[in-house]
Write a protein that holds these residues in place. Structure first.
Motif, PDB file in Angstrom:
ATOM      1  N   VAL A  42      -2.875   4.310  -6.319  1.00 49.90           N
ATOM      2  CA  VAL A  42      -2.719   5.432  -5.394  1.00 49.90           C
ATOM      3  C   VAL A  42      -3.793   5.297  -4.314  1.00 49.90           C
ATOM      4  N   PRO A  43      -3.407   4.931  -3.087  1.00 54.82           N
ATOM      5  CA  PRO A  43      -4.418   4.777  -2.036  1.00 54.82           C
ATOM      6  C   PRO A  43      -5.000   6.120  -1.618  1.00 54.82           C
ATOM      7  N   PHE A  44      -6.289   6.126  -1.294  1.00 55.08           N
ATOM      8  CA  PHE A  44      -6.918   7.351  -0.822  1.00 55.08           C
ATOM      9  C   PHE A  44      -6.370   7.767   0.533  1.00 55.08           C
ATOM     10  N   HIS A  45      -6.035   6.767   1.334  1.00 52.93           N
ATOM     11  CA  HIS A  45      -5.485   7.038   2.654  1.00 52.93           C
ATOM     12  C   HIS A  45      -4.150   6.319   2.765  1.00 52.93           C
ATOM     13  N   PRO A  46      -3.034   7.035   2.677  1.00 50.53           N
ATOM     14  CA  PRO A  46      -1.713   6.399   2.746  1.00 50.53           C
ATOM     15  C   PRO A  46      -1.582   5.526   3.985  1.00 50.53           C
ATOM     16  N   THR A  47      -0.867   4.428   3.835  1.00 54.55           N
ATOM     17  CA  THR A  47      -0.672   3.495   4.930  1.00 54.55           C
ATOM     18  C   THR A  47       0.807   3.181   5.055  1.00 54.55           C
ATOM     19  N   SER A  48       1.174   2.427   6.078  1.00 52.06           N
ATOM     20  CA  SER A  48       2.579   2.159   6.343  1.00 52.06           C
ATOM     21  C   SER A  48       3.032   0.867   5.678  1.00 52.06           C
ATOM     22  N   GLU A  49       4.314   0.786   5.454  1.00 52.28           N
ATOM     23  CA  GLU A  49       4.919  -0.427   4.909  1.00 52.28           C
ATOM     24  C   GLU A  49       4.643  -1.607   5.830  1.00 52.28           C
ATOM     25  N   ASP A  50       4.764  -1.390   7.139  1.00 55.55           N
ATOM     26  CA  ASP A  50       4.545  -2.473   8.105  1.00 55.55           C
ATOM     27  C   ASP A  50       3.119  -3.001   8.036  1.00 55.55           C
ATOM     28  N   ARG A  51       2.169  -2.090   7.873  1.00 51.08           N
ATOM     29  CA  ARG A  51       0.771  -2.509   7.867  1.00 51.08           C
ATOM     30  C   ARG A  51       0.445  -3.380   6.665  1.00 51.08           C
ATOM     31  N   MET A  52       1.118  -3.152   5.543  1.00 48.25           N
ATOM     32  CA  MET A  52       0.850  -3.920   4.327  1.00 48.25           C
ATOM     33  C   MET A  52       1.798  -5.101   4.150  1.00 48.25           C
ATOM     34  N   ARG A  53       2.727  -5.275   5.072  1.00 45.82           N
ATOM     35  CA  ARG A  53       3.764  -6.294   4.899  1.00 45.82           C
ATOM     36  C   ARG A  53       3.171  -7.698   4.760  1.00 45.82           C
ATOM     37  N   SER A  54       2.293  -8.077   5.689  1.00 45.29           N
ATOM     38  CA  SER A  54       1.751  -9.438   5.678  1.00 45.29           C
ATOM     39  C   SER A  54       0.807  -9.660   4.510  1.00 45.29           C
ATOM     40  N   ALA A  55      -0.078  -8.686   4.220  1.00 37.76           N
ATOM     41  CA  ALA A  55      -1.023  -8.836   3.113  1.00 37.76           C
ATOM     42  C   ALA A  55      -0.289  -8.953   1.786  1.00 37.76           C
ATOM     43  N   THR A  56       0.782  -8.187   1.635  1.00 35.97           N
ATOM     44  CA  THR A  56       1.549  -8.257   0.388  1.00 35.97           C
ATOM     45  C   THR A  56       2.285  -9.585   0.274  1.00 35.97           C
ATOM     46  N   ALA A  57       2.830 -10.065   1.385  1.00 34.27           N
ATOM     47  CA  ALA A  57       3.507 -11.365   1.375  1.00 34.27           C
ATOM     48  C   ALA A  57       2.530 -12.480   1.011  1.00 34.27           C
ATOM     49  N   PHE A  58       1.292 -12.387   1.501  1.00 35.40           N
ATOM     50  CA  PHE A  58       0.271 -13.380   1.151  1.00 35.40           C
ATOM     51  C   PHE A  58      -0.064 -13.303  -0.331  1.00 35.40           C
ATOM     52  N   HIS A  59      -0.204 -12.100  -0.855  1.00 34.99           N
ATOM     53  CA  HIS A  59      -0.459 -11.912  -2.283  1.00 34.99           C
ATOM     54  C   HIS A  59       0.676 -12.540  -3.104  1.00 34.99           C
ATOM     55  N   GLU A  60       1.892 -12.289  -2.708  1.00 43.33           N
ATOM     56  CA  GLU A  60       3.034 -12.844  -3.425  1.00 43.33           C
ATOM     57  C   GLU A  60       3.069 -14.368  -3.327  1.00 43.33           C
ATOM     58  N   ALA A  61       2.704 -14.902  -2.166  1.00 48.42           N
ATOM     59  CA  ALA A  61       2.650 -16.355  -2.006  1.00 48.42           C
ATOM     60  C   ALA A  61       1.562 -16.958  -2.885  1.00 48.42           C
ATOM     61  N   ALA A  62       0.411 -16.251  -2.995  1.00 46.12           N
ATOM     62  CA  ALA A  62      -0.676 -16.730  -3.847  1.00 46.12           C
ATOM     63  C   ALA A  62      -0.245 -16.753  -5.313  1.00 46.12           C
TER      64      ALA A  62
END
Length: 310
Positions: A42-62
């Motif tokens: 649960v993030p303290f400050h909600p963020t957008s799907e777009d903002r996390m798109r690249s970081a999540t894709a990198f995590h998945e690639a890792a």
């Protein structure tokens, strides 16, 4: 339970009575279902799907490349986040982890960071100022004045360190060999796994950076003044094909910028508590991480003088 249904996690869901872990960006709850255990963040400050798109894709690639890291669980709609009630949540595979340990086997650390730096993933865009810009002499002076005026117990220690912090910022150089990096590889996020080895968590800050500069952060965090640990970490990193190398003062730029900004916001949180640090004791403990073991020019220069990082 809505979380289990939204992420297709199985039946018989049971959520922990409270958070089982808390970081600077969010809290983690444990969810148990017929399919296993899950980490609900649960993030303290909600963020957008777009903002996390690249970081999540990198995590998945890792994860796909074999980096030891919890697998991302997406919703049935394929999104990273779900809104459950009025709360934004995301879900990861559960991994049993031990407490943060800067004394973690440096060879394990070097090898896993090399694996992160070898993930076949490219992200365009500028490097965030957090990783490259100074706090600046004027801001340090302003903070020291405010902390003394508010009676902060660490104000004198920060004042004593002010000249060192400003001098370190003269070392900053732009990142050169950009690739997608984790950008938050402190001991809190490179953790010993209960079944052996290490596990890398919290990929939300991933983005463009210079791997040599990220390696500089690792040397400080996991080796400090121990030449044997420096050699073990850098040798393992090199043998695992890591593309970075620490050979000049500018390679500590990410370290200097990050720790500068961390010190600044810890002091700011003491002056005005936030969701990140709700109590002044938390902020004081956070800033003490820098004040107790500062990243001085002498310490960083010793890594270079030894000739054990190249």
């Amino acid at each position: 339970m809505d979380i289990a249904a939204r992420f297709d996690l199985g039946t018989g869901a049971k959520l922990s009575d409270g958070p089982v872990a808390k970081g600077r960006q969010g809290a983690v709850w444990r969810l148990e279902t017929s399919e296993g255990r899950w980490a609900v963040k649960v993030p303290f400050h909600p963020t957008s799907e777009d903002r996390m798109r690249s970081a999540t894709a990198f995590h998945e690639a890792a994860h796909a490349a074999g980096v030891p890291t919890p697998q991302v669980r997406r919703t049935v709609a394929g999104t990273v986040f779900a809104i459950v009630g009025n709360t934004q949540v995301r879900v990861y595979e559960w991994v049993d982890l031990k407490a943060p340990d800067p004394g973690l086997d440096p060879a394990l650390v070097g090898a896993v960071v090399a694996a992160v730096h070898r993930v076949p993933f490219t992200e365009d865009g500028p490097v965030d100022p957090w990783y490259r810009e100074p706090v600046g002499a004027g801001r340090w002076d302003e903070l020291v004045r405010q902390l003394f005026a508010a009676g902060a117990p660490f104000a004198g220690r920060l004042a004593d360190l002010r000249d060192e912090l400003v001098a370190l910022e003269s070392w900053l150089e732009p990142p050169l060999a950009l690739r997608t990096c984790h950008r938050d590889l402190w001991a809190d996020n490179v953790l010993p796994a209960a079944d052996g080895g290490v596990c890398v968590i919290d990929w939300e800050n991933s983005g463009p950076a210079d791997p040599s500069q990220e390696l500089g952060c690792l040397l400080f965090e996991f080796a400090r003044t121990d030449p044997g640990r420096v050699r073990a970490l850098t040798d393992a990193y090199r043998q695992a094909g890591g593309p970075g190398a620490v050979s000049r003062r500018g390679h500590f730029s990410m370290l200097i910028a990050q720790l500068g900004h961390i010190t600044e916001i810890a002091a700011t949180d003491w002056l005005q508590p936030s969701a990140r640090s709700t109590r002044r004791a938390e902020s004081a403990a956070w800033i003490s991480e820098v004040l107790d073991e500062p990243h001085t020019r002498e310490l960083l220069d010793s890594l270079l003088r030894d000739g054990r990082v190249d």
